[in-house]
Design an enzyme around this catalytic site. Structure first.
Site, PDB file in Angstrom:
ATOM      1  N   GLY A 272       0.795  -1.216   0.000  1.00 20.41           N
ATOM      2  CA  GLY A 272       0.000   0.000   0.000  1.00 20.41           C
ATOM      3  C   GLY A 272       0.829   1.267   0.000  1.00 20.41           C
TER       4      GLY A 272
ATOM      5  CD  GLN B 270      -3.798  -6.328   0.513  1.00 18.28           C
ATOM      6  OE1 GLN B 270      -3.718  -5.240  -0.053  1.00 18.28           O
ATOM      7  NE2 GLN B 270      -3.102  -6.614   1.596  1.00 18.28           N
TER       8      GLN B 270
ATOM      9  CB  THR C 180      -4.653  -9.067   4.021  1.00 13.01           C
ATOM     10  OG1 THR C 180      -3.912  -9.074   2.795  1.00 13.01           O
ATOM     11  CG2 THR C 180      -3.684  -8.793   5.157  1.00 13.01           C
TER      12      THR C 180
ATOM     13  CE  LYS D  23       0.163 -10.710   1.447  1.00  8.99           C
ATOM     14  NZ  LYS D  23       0.542 -10.049   2.701  1.00  8.99           N
TER      15      LYS D  23
ATOM     16  CB  SER E 113       2.251 -13.775   4.155  1.00  7.53           C
ATOM     17  OG  SER E 113       2.568 -12.423   4.399  1.00  7.53           O
TER      18      SER E 113
ATOM     19  CG  HIS F 257       1.571  -7.655   6.696  1.00  5.95           C
ATOM     20  ND1 HIS F 257       0.345  -7.929   6.139  1.00  5.95           N
ATOM     21  CD2 HIS F 257       1.766  -6.323   6.496  1.00  5.95           C
ATOM     22  CE1 HIS F 257      -0.182  -6.826   5.652  1.00  5.95           C
ATOM     23  NE2 HIS F 257       0.664  -5.831   5.838  1.00  5.95           N
TER      24      HIS F 257
ATOM     25  CB  SER G 282       7.496 -12.664   4.636  1.00  8.95           C
ATOM     26  OG  SER G 282       6.147 -12.224   4.658  1.00  8.95           O
TER      27      SER G 282
ATOM     28  CB  VAL H 265      11.440 -13.542  -1.546  1.00 12.97           C
ATOM     29  CG1 VAL H 265      12.072 -13.921  -2.878  1.00 12.97           C
ATOM     30  CG2 VAL H 265      10.533 -14.660  -1.039  1.00 12.97           C
TER      31      VAL H 265
END
Length: 418
Positions: free
Chosen positions: A99, A148, A176, A291, A313, A315, A347, A349
């Site tokens: 975002g 999302q 999410t 997610k 994830s 986040h 998360s 990578v």
């Protein structure tokens, strides 16, 4: 472009004295982006929850797994394609939703949408976007995009977002789950800065007919009147400037301030439970992914509720300090899911080797986050494309040097835990 072509291009340009302004090294990319960002943007984009332990754990979890290269296999031709929900994609990579991208670049989500389309990489539109989903979709032609969803306190608004996503050609809804409350983000708190209070990152809301209608309803808890200071006036100016329409009309209507307060009041629902998912299935036939899943039992519950995919994830370490790394939990979740639905992972990578390791341990694909935002900050849409080209080349080369000719050949035996 495969790894050889990407390397050749970089080296040939270098021979003519042309060196990209977008660093190849992950840490170098982050460091340069931090210098280009405002302190507030750097805190929001780069920072994590608490002491940053979960962010570090994401990297430690990747680093515990080691690749075991195999020799004397013909890897002159490689197939990096995957299939997701019946559609073939050239790479096992998606762009994660992030975002308030206007903090990184004026073109924000639109620049990312153009880069994703150019690179044929699916883009998950952020619920907290700076550009409405319809505008981004128009820039992507028929390239894959998902949406999302942050589950609002208003089911009517949830339904409106889903309808708009369907109309914009989104092919899946990614709910999410790990941000029903905002994490304790120390870098943002130190600066006392939340971009949404400046009217940033709420374009999906201010462009939504249901949300705009809600602004006209009586508010039982009016916003407290702020202390009149220079910063308060500047904040109000930013709020008005970000709201659709003319500055004069927005100043008269008061809707920009109402929109910010309404967003803060309803953007997420802490009371969300498994039972709410039935409502989402009623209003859309699109695949639904959850997610934020990190526990095998939650993964199995998702199956019981007819969910079509999971995004493992935390986040990016922005919500719970001291949480497990995503690669800690991927093999455990893959073991119980047994390939019945796609598993995506994000998360931490930071290179092609990470993509390889995640695929070996059961991921169908990975979602890239912060690195593409760093490219956006440094070079707009072109910067995003360069970051993606480097990641894909790194992965292609890693796959070849590990002795794998296709994604199917990347198996658990391709890695070992140390």
């Amino acid at each position: 472009m495969n790894a050889f072509e990407r390397q050749k291009k970089i080296y040939i340009e270098g021979a003519s004295g042309i060196v990209s302004s977008i660093p190849v090294d992950a840490q170098g990319l982050e460091n340069k982006a931090i210098k280009a960002l405002s302190p507030q943007a750097a805190a929001y984009i780069v920072g994590g929850a608490g002491h940053g332990d979960t962010m570090r754990q994401n990297r430690r979890a990747f680093e515990r797994w080691r690749i075991i290269p195999r020799m004397l296999r013909d890897v002159s031709a490689r197939d990096t394609s995957i299939e997701l929900f019946g559609k073939k994609h050239p790479y096992p990579l998606l762009l994660a939703p992030i975002g308030v991208l206007e903090m990184a670049h004026p073109e924000a989500d639109l620049a990312v949408a153009r880069a994703a389309a150019a690179m044929h990489i699916p883009y998950i539109f952020s619920n907290q976007a700076s550009v409405p989903m319809e505008v981004c979709a128009a820039a992507m032609d028929d390239q894959t995009r998902w949406f999302q969803l942050y589950w609002s306190k208003s089911d009517e608004l949830v339904a409106s977002f889903v309808r708009r996503a369907e109309s914009a050609g989104c092919e899946a809804i990614v709910v999410t789950l790990d941000t029903t409350l905002l994490g304790w983000r120390t870098q943002d708190l130190e600066l006392a800065y939340l971009p949404f209070l400046r009217g940033m990152g709420i374009a999906q809301y201010t462009s939504d007919p249901v949300f705009r209608r809600l602004l006209g309803e009586p508010d039982p808890t009016p916003a407290p009147k702020p202390k009149i200071t220079y910063d308060a006036i500047r904040t109000l100016w930013n709020v008005i400037r970000h709201y659709p329409g003319s500055f004069l009309e927005n100043t008269k209507s008061g809707n920009p301030r109402k929109a910010v307060k309404k967003f803060i009041d309803i953007y997420t629902r802490p009371s969300l439970t498994w039972e709410n998912l039935a409502y989402l299935r009623e209003i859309t036939k699109l695949p639904i992914l959850l997610k934020g899943i990190l526990h095998p039992d939650d993964a199995l519950k998702a199956l019981d509720h007819g969910i079509n995919g999971l995004v493992i994830s935390n986040h990016g370490g922005r919500q719970v300090d001291g949480a497990v790394g995503t690669m800690d939990m991927l093999p455990r979740i893959a073991e119980v899911i047994k390939g019945r639905i796609p598993l995506l992972l994000d998360s931490g990578v930071r290179g092609g080797a990470d993509i390889f390791k995640a695929l070996a341990l059961g991921a169908t694909a990975i979602c890239l986050g912060r690195p593409y935002v760093y490219g956006l900050a440094l070079g707009g849409s072109e910067g995003v494309q360069q970051v993606l080209a480097n990641y894909l080349a790194d992965f292609d080369l890693t796959m070849a040097l590990a002795g794998c000719r296709s994604i199917d050949e990347i198996v658990p035996e391709s890695v070992m835990e140390t």
